[in-house]
Design a protein around this motif. Sequence first.
Motif, PDB file in Angstrom:
ATOM      1  N   LEU A 102      55.621 -73.934 -29.266  1.00 48.21           N
ATOM      2  CA  LEU A 102      56.495 -73.148 -28.387  1.00 48.21           C
ATOM      3  C   LEU A 102      57.445 -74.094 -27.636  1.00 48.21           C
ATOM      4  CD1 LEU A 102      53.850 -70.589 -27.001  1.00 48.21           C
ATOM      5  CD2 LEU A 102      55.589 -70.193 -28.770  1.00 48.21           C
ATOM      6  N   PRO A 103      58.750 -73.844 -27.716  1.00 45.96           N
ATOM      7  CA  PRO A 103      59.734 -74.787 -27.164  1.00 45.96           C
ATOM      8  C   PRO A 103      59.960 -74.591 -25.666  1.00 45.96           C
ATOM      9  CG  PRO A 103      60.850 -73.001 -28.293  1.00 45.96           C
ATOM     10  CD  PRO A 103      59.380 -72.716 -28.439  1.00 45.96           C
ATOM     11  N   PHE A 104      58.874 -74.682 -24.881  1.00 47.22           N
ATOM     12  CA  PHE A 104      58.957 -74.462 -23.434  1.00 47.22           C
ATOM     13  C   PHE A 104      58.011 -75.428 -22.724  1.00 47.22           C
ATOM     14  CE2 PHE A 104      59.444 -70.392 -25.636  1.00 47.22           C
ATOM     15  CZ  PHE A 104      60.735 -70.065 -25.260  1.00 47.22           C
ATOM     16  N   PRO A 105      58.377 -75.836 -21.485  1.00 44.67           N
ATOM     17  CA  PRO A 105      57.466 -76.683 -20.707  1.00 44.67           C
ATOM     18  C   PRO A 105      56.196 -75.935 -20.317  1.00 44.67           C
ATOM     19  CG  PRO A 105      59.679 -76.602 -19.732  1.00 44.67           C
ATOM     20  CD  PRO A 105      59.631 -75.541 -20.783  1.00 44.67           C
ATOM     21  N   ASP A 106      55.183 -76.691 -19.890  1.00 44.68           N
ATOM     22  CA  ASP A 106      53.912 -76.106 -19.429  1.00 44.68           C
ATOM     23  C   ASP A 106      54.187 -75.099 -18.300  1.00 44.68           C
ATOM     24  OD1 ASP A 106      53.069 -78.136 -21.045  1.00 44.68           O
ATOM     25  OD2 ASP A 106      51.895 -79.185 -19.524  1.00 44.68           O
ATOM     26  N   GLY A 107      53.406 -74.035 -18.269  1.00 49.19           N
ATOM     27  CA  GLY A 107      53.456 -73.086 -17.145  1.00 49.19           C
ATOM     28  C   GLY A 107      54.779 -72.360 -16.987  1.00 49.19           C
ATOM     29  N   SER A 108      55.468 -72.070 -18.094  1.00 50.71           N
ATOM     30  CA  SER A 108      56.800 -71.443 -17.995  1.00 50.71           C
ATOM     31  C   SER A 108      56.754 -69.924 -17.819  1.00 50.71           C
ATOM     32  CB  SER A 108      57.610 -71.713 -19.265  1.00 50.71           C
ATOM     33  OG  SER A 108      57.838 -73.064 -19.452  1.00 50.71           O
ATOM     34  N   PHE A 109      55.647 -69.279 -18.215  1.00 41.40           N
ATOM     35  CA  PHE A 109      55.605 -67.806 -18.241  1.00 41.40           C
ATOM     36  C   PHE A 109      54.337 -67.281 -17.567  1.00 41.40           C
ATOM     37  CE2 PHE A 109      58.027 -69.228 -21.919  1.00 41.40           C
ATOM     38  CZ  PHE A 109      59.193 -68.492 -21.788  1.00 41.40           C
ATOM     39  N   THR A 110      54.471 -66.080 -17.004  1.00 44.51           N
ATOM     40  CA  THR A 110      53.291 -65.417 -16.428  1.00 44.51           C
ATOM     41  C   THR A 110      52.667 -64.440 -17.435  1.00 44.51           C
ATOM     42  OG1 THR A 110      54.761 -63.743 -15.514  1.00 44.51           O
ATOM     43  CG2 THR A 110      54.128 -65.567 -14.050  1.00 44.51           C
ATOM     44  N   LEU A 111      53.433 -64.052 -18.448  1.00 48.08           N
ATOM     45  CA  LEU A 111      52.969 -63.051 -19.425  1.00 48.08           C
ATOM     46  C   LEU A 111      53.458 -63.432 -20.813  1.00 48.08           C
ATOM     47  CD1 LEU A 111      51.886 -60.218 -20.256  1.00 48.08           C
ATOM     48  CD2 LEU A 111      54.092 -59.264 -19.532  1.00 48.08           C
ATOM     49  N   LEU A 112      52.531 -63.462 -21.769  1.00 45.77           N
ATOM     50  CA  LEU A 112      52.895 -63.655 -23.182  1.00 45.77           C
ATOM     51  C   LEU A 112      52.406 -62.448 -23.969  1.00 45.77           C
ATOM     52  CD1 LEU A 112      53.467 -66.740 -22.639  1.00 45.77           C
ATOM     53  CD2 LEU A 112      52.429 -67.157 -24.848  1.00 45.77           C
ATOM     54  N   THR A 113      53.183 -62.043 -24.961  1.00 43.49           N
ATOM     55  CA  THR A 113      52.753 -60.978 -25.859  1.00 43.49           C
ATOM     56  C   THR A 113      53.027 -61.416 -27.296  1.00 43.49           C
ATOM     57  OG1 THR A 113      54.927 -59.921 -25.630  1.00 43.49           O
ATOM     58  CG2 THR A 113      53.149 -59.068 -24.242  1.00 43.49           C
ATOM     59  N   VAL A 134      51.768 -72.801 -22.118  1.00 44.69           N
ATOM     60  CA  VAL A 134      53.019 -72.328 -21.498  1.00 44.69           C
ATOM     61  C   VAL A 134      52.788 -71.210 -20.480  1.00 44.69           C
ATOM     62  CG1 VAL A 134      54.394 -73.037 -23.502  1.00 44.69           C
ATOM     63  CG2 VAL A 134      53.705 -70.621 -23.267  1.00 44.69           C
ATOM     64  N   LEU A 135      51.533 -70.720 -20.372  1.00 40.95           N
ATOM     65  CA  LEU A 135      51.228 -69.722 -19.341  1.00 40.95           C
ATOM     66  C   LEU A 135      50.931 -70.415 -18.011  1.00 40.95           C
ATOM     67  CD1 LEU A 135      48.929 -67.090 -21.123  1.00 40.95           C
ATOM     68  CD2 LEU A 135      51.072 -66.583 -19.899  1.00 40.95           C
ATOM     69  N   THR A 136      51.271 -69.742 -16.920  1.00 44.94           N
ATOM     70  CA  THR A 136      50.854 -70.209 -15.601  1.00 44.94           C
ATOM     71  C   THR A 136      49.357 -69.924 -15.440  1.00 44.94           C
ATOM     72  OG1 THR A 136      51.434 -68.029 -14.776  1.00 44.94           O
ATOM     73  CG2 THR A 136      53.073 -69.763 -14.466  1.00 44.94           C
ATOM     74  N   VAL A 137      48.710 -70.633 -14.514  1.00 42.70           N
ATOM     75  CA  VAL A 137      47.325 -70.302 -14.161  1.00 42.70           C
ATOM     76  C   VAL A 137      47.325 -68.852 -13.667  1.00 42.70           C
ATOM     77  CG1 VAL A 137      45.465 -70.778 -12.513  1.00 42.70           C
ATOM     78  CG2 VAL A 137      46.705 -72.675 -13.620  1.00 42.70           C
ATOM     79  N   GLY A 138      46.381 -68.042 -14.181  1.00 47.67           N
ATOM     80  CA  GLY A 138      46.338 -66.629 -13.803  1.00 47.67           C
ATOM     81  C   GLY A 138      47.210 -65.747 -14.695  1.00 47.67           C
ATOM     82  N   GLY A 139      47.902 -66.365 -15.648  1.00 47.77           N
ATOM     83  CA  GLY A 139      48.747 -65.588 -16.566  1.00 47.77           C
ATOM     84  C   GLY A 139      47.897 -64.896 -17.623  1.00 47.77           C
ATOM     85  N   ARG A 140      48.539 -64.080 -18.444  1.00 44.08           N
ATOM     86  CA  ARG A 140      47.776 -63.366 -19.485  1.00 44.08           C
ATOM     87  C   ARG A 140      48.579 -63.307 -20.787  1.00 44.08           C
ATOM     88  NH1 ARG A 140      51.340 -61.223 -15.836  1.00 44.08           N
ATOM     89  NH2 ARG A 140      51.687 -58.985 -16.047  1.00 44.08           N
TER      90      ARG A 140
END
Length: 257
Positions: A102-113, A134-140
């Motif tokens: 995934l072409p994104f830094p760590d912790g870039s999103f709160t939600l992935l689908t 790439v999810l934040t802590v607490g992301g889903r």
Amino acid sequence: MASPPVSSREQFNAHSARYAASEVHRHGPSLPVLLEYAAPTPEDRALDVATGTGNTAHALAPFVAEVVGLDLAEEMLAHARQRSGADGQANVHFMVGSAEALPFPDGSFTLLTSRHAPHHFLHLDRFLAEAFRVLTVGGRLVIADQISPTPAVQVWMDTYQTLRDPSHHAQRTVEAWRALAEAAGFVWTPPTLVPYRLDFAWWTAQSGCTPATVERLRAHAEGLDDTERHAAGLEYGQHGELLAHHEQMMVVRLDRP
Ligand SMILES: C[S@@+](CC[C@H](N)C(=O)[O-])C[C@H]1O[C@@H](n2cnc3c(N)ncnc32)[C@H](O)[C@@H]1O
């Protein structure tokens, strides 16, 4: 000589117009369940992986701050952009990229689908590791994908599906999904299984099957006895003709602790 494998990019670029028009993909019953599990909020920054023609990104857009839709196939993304442009969705962006890097830094999103796509990924473990990163802590991460009821059905089904769409890779069991998700660090919650009936004529036309491929699919089904046909979800008509197959779409929410 065996044919070279067909990549998802080739397969979906070739058939993008059919996917853009497909009711199964635009409005199929896994989508509202996925939305319920995702519980999107105006604070969310969302990533829809293997977005295809953007159906899931499109459905999330009204509820979140921003959605990125990522896919390997540019032609699928062209349809996605056209639709979000026509609907005036200014908070949706589409880009080319791989689920496994995934072409994104760590912790870039709160939600992935990711919906109706992970069975194409060659390295599901890498995708899950990337999703976790790439999810934040607490992301889903919310997945909707077709599953096999048992490992034995998976062996048969992977051959059947790959004959029909050479970019198919693996239609796992719920137990296999759980093991991979937990190995990646996600917290598993019980999934919902959403039933789908896939009409044989529609299903083979959708992925561009030739008449010869349709015959190979029928022959593959002929090799099963009645018990195995039932386990594989095959539906036959009064005159013994193959009408459809039934499969379950697993929708699951994976929490990133
Ligand atoms: C059935 S379509 C997608 C359906 C879409 N998510 C929806 O909700 O309608 C499957 C998509 O997965 C994409 N795909 C397959 N493998 C991929 C990968 N490794 N990385 C990114 N996209 C991938 C294909 O290009 C294709 O557009």
